[in-house]
Motif scaffolding. Structure first.
Motif, PDB file in Angstrom:
ATOM      1  N   PHE A   1       0.864  -1.166   0.001  1.00 26.84           N
ATOM      2  CA  PHE A   1      -0.178  -0.026   0.100  1.00 26.84           C
ATOM      3  C   PHE A   1       0.822   1.215   0.125  1.00 26.84           C
ATOM      4  O   PHE A   1       0.392   2.161  -0.587  1.00 26.84           O
TER       5      PHE A   1
ATOM      6  N   ASP B   1       1.873   2.537  -3.402  1.00 32.28           N
ATOM      7  CA  ASP B   1       0.725   3.144  -4.045  1.00 32.28           C
ATOM      8  C   ASP B   1       0.369   4.463  -3.395  1.00 32.28           C
ATOM      9  O   ASP B   1       0.150   5.461  -4.011  1.00 32.28           O
ATOM     10  N   TYR B   2       0.609   4.555  -2.311  1.00 29.51           N
ATOM     11  CA  TYR B   2       0.387   6.020  -1.542  1.00 29.51           C
ATOM     12  C   TYR B   2       1.445   6.904  -1.938  1.00 29.51           C
ATOM     13  O   TYR B   2       1.237   8.238  -2.113  1.00 29.51           O
TER      14      TYR B   2
ATOM     15  N   TYR C   1       0.464   8.574  -5.133  1.00 32.71           N
ATOM     16  CA  TYR C   1      -0.304   9.535  -5.041  1.00 32.71           C
ATOM     17  C   TYR C   1       0.234  10.871  -4.518  1.00 32.71           C
ATOM     18  O   TYR C   1      -0.187  11.893  -4.871  1.00 32.71           O
TER      19      TYR C   1
ATOM     20  N   ASN D   1      -6.202   7.219   6.027  1.00 29.97           N
ATOM     21  CA  ASN D   1      -7.319   7.629   5.445  1.00 29.97           C
ATOM     22  C   ASN D   1      -7.562   7.425   4.168  1.00 29.97           C
ATOM     23  O   ASN D   1      -8.741   7.176   3.551  1.00 29.97           O
ATOM     24  N   LEU D   2      -6.695   7.373   3.183  1.00 27.71           N
ATOM     25  CA  LEU D   2      -6.587   7.098   1.800  1.00 27.71           C
ATOM     26  C   LEU D   2      -7.015   5.430   1.720  1.00 27.71           C
ATOM     27  O   LEU D   2      -7.549   4.981   0.671  1.00 27.71           O
ATOM     28  N   ALA D   3      -6.341   4.704   2.507  1.00 29.59           N
ATOM     29  CA  ALA D   3      -6.697   3.221   2.495  1.00 29.59           C
ATOM     30  C   ALA D   3      -8.276   2.913   2.867  1.00 29.59           C
ATOM     31  O   ALA D   3      -8.749   2.081   2.145  1.00 29.59           O
TER      32      ALA D   3
ATOM     33  N   LYS E   1     -10.620   5.285   1.777  1.00 29.18           N
ATOM     34  CA  LYS E   1     -11.401   5.919   0.819  1.00 29.18           C
ATOM     35  C   LYS E   1     -11.182   4.669  -0.461  1.00 29.18           C
ATOM     36  O   LYS E   1     -12.183   4.622  -1.197  1.00 29.18           O
ATOM     37  N   TRP E   2     -10.001   4.037  -0.566  1.00 26.10           N
ATOM     38  CA  TRP E   2      -9.776   3.000  -1.561  1.00 26.10           C
ATOM     39  C   TRP E   2     -10.540   1.612  -1.332  1.00 26.10           C
ATOM     40  O   TRP E   2     -10.198   0.868  -2.080  1.00 26.10           O
ATOM     41  N   GLY E   3     -10.956   1.744  -0.054  1.00 26.20           N
ATOM     42  CA  GLY E   3     -11.706   0.252   0.245  1.00 26.20           C
ATOM     43  C   GLY E   3     -11.033  -0.910   0.692  1.00 26.20           C
ATOM     44  O   GLY E   3     -11.232  -1.887   0.963  1.00 26.20           O
ATOM     45  N   HIS E   4      -9.583  -0.474   1.296  1.00 28.64           N
ATOM     46  CA  HIS E   4      -8.828  -1.494   1.883  1.00 28.64           C
ATOM     47  C   HIS E   4      -9.003  -1.868   3.161  1.00 28.64           C
ATOM     48  O   HIS E   4      -9.183  -2.969   3.623  1.00 28.64           O
TER      49      HIS E   4
ATOM     50  N   ASN F   1     -10.088   3.823  10.233  1.00 25.95           N
ATOM     51  CA  ASN F   1      -8.836   4.143  10.071  1.00 25.95           C
ATOM     52  C   ASN F   1      -8.250   4.050  11.917  1.00 25.95           C
ATOM     53  O   ASN F   1      -8.933   4.850  12.770  1.00 25.95           O
TER      54      ASN F   1
END
Length: 361
Positions: free
Chosen positions: A63, A66-67, A70, A136-138, A140-143, A147
């Motif tokens: 992850f 990928d972050y 971003y 927070n992004l995890a 949002k991305w559905g992982h 949080n």
């Protein structure tokens, strides 16, 4: 809630975690969705499950890659470097092989405790802030569903006054920089505008308007001679130029092949490390006992404004703070303003005056 109505489709969504696997499915009615949820729970109890729209489990290390992509796309280059180092040196060694689903508030507390053994409290809190943004992004991305960092308290910080230079020390530093024109202009910009290191290094002549008496803080797009750069807080601002800085900029030589105000000999930007080292050396040559670094110039700017009676909101806007709490750190420079403020209260009289008036009656 594992079963809920999906607002977009009008159908009922089953959204459950089985171990490190997330299973989601849209169903025509609530009754069917509840039956599917019960079936999944039974399968989980038996050590098996129905593979309905299984979301692949992701490790923190995977992850983080990928972050970082971003961050590179959406944030400044300076912020990318900070987050990349934090991920590589701190986060991945601790969380790396764990699935995101396995990072609980307890795991984050363990991380906080280990980190606190090595660095100061403010650095621990900054690490937690970055980790919170990542997860927070995890979400949002559905992982993950929630949080875990949100349930972890930050370490308590002692109030610390930002270090700054006096007027006499500032002039000594400027004098020590005088032989190096770029360093002199850099120091003048820092003291007179409070701009951040990255903002000064990315300043171009197109951002300088001496006729109007302002310098502009603007992001940069890739162009001839200019490298992409984003403002830290996203806050675009125009900073008025005082007479001293206007004279410095008017006299500063321009590189024939570079748009930057302070280009390196090849016309590109100076690196942050290079400018930090040069300023530190100038501080030693000036005989200053305080550690001199670019952000010290910014602190000196804020402190001098507040000490000079400038209101906090104006200081906040000049410095590009999004939160006035950051600006309030400079209130230590104006203790008389606080004392004077309470003296303006319109009610009551000193006790001695009350007693005198009674005895006279």
């Amino acid at each position: 809630m594992a079963v809920r109505k999906d607002e977009k489709s009008g159908k009922w969504l089953v959204d459950v975690w089985i171990g490190v696997h997330r299973i989601r499915r849209l169903l025509p009615d609530k009754r069917t969705a509840e039956l599917v949820e019960k079936d999944l729970k039974l399968k989980e109890a038996r050590g098996e499950y129905l593979g309905i729209r299984e979301v692949k489990a992701v490790t923190f290390e995977a992850f983080s890659r990928d972050y970082l992509k971003y961050v590179e796309t959406n944030l400044s280059a300076g912020r990318y470097r900070e987050v990349e180092i934090l991920c590589r040196v701190t986060f991945v060694p601790f969380f790396g092989s764990r699935y995101l689903r396995e990072i609980t508030p307890k795991v984050v507390e363990d991380f906080k405790g280990e980190r606190a053994k090595r660095v100061k409290a403010s650095t621990v809190n900054e690490s937690l802030n970055v980790l919170r943004a990542m997860l927070n992004l995890a979400v949002k991305w559905g992982h993950i569903q929630d949080n875990p960092v949100r349930q972890v308290k930050r370490l308590k910080l002692d109030a610390v006054e930002p270090p700054s230079l006096s007027a006499e020390e500032s002039n000594r530093l400027l004098e020590a920089c005088r032989e190096n024109r770029s360093l002199y202009t850099f120091t003048a910009l820092g003291l007179s505008t409070g701009m951040r290191l990255g903002e000064i290094l990315n300043l171009t002549w197109a951002d300088v308007d001496l006729r109007r008496g302002i310098v502009k803080v603007r992001p940069k797009a890739e162009a001839e001679g200019v490298t992409t750069w984003r403002v830290k807080t996203g806050d675009l601002r125009d900073i008025p130029v005082n007479d001293f800085l206007a004279d410095v900029l008017a006299r500063h030589p321009r590189h024939i092949a570079s748009p930057y105000v302070l280009p390196n000999p090849k016309g590109g930007r100076y690196t942050r490390v290079n400018m930090q080292a040069r300023l530190r050396k100038a501080g030693k040559e000036a005989g200053l006992s305080i550690h001199v670094h670019p952000h010290l110039l910014r602190h000196t700017f804020g402190t001098a404004l507040v000490a000079g009676g400038v209101d906090l909101d104006t200081v906040r806007r000049l410095m590009g703070h999004t939160d006035i709490k950051m600006t309030m750190r400079y209130l230590h420079a104006a203790p008389d303003r606080l004392a004077g403020a309470v003296q303006t209260l319109p009610f009551g009289r000193p006790i001695a005056q009350n007693l005198d008036s009674r005895s006279g009656g």
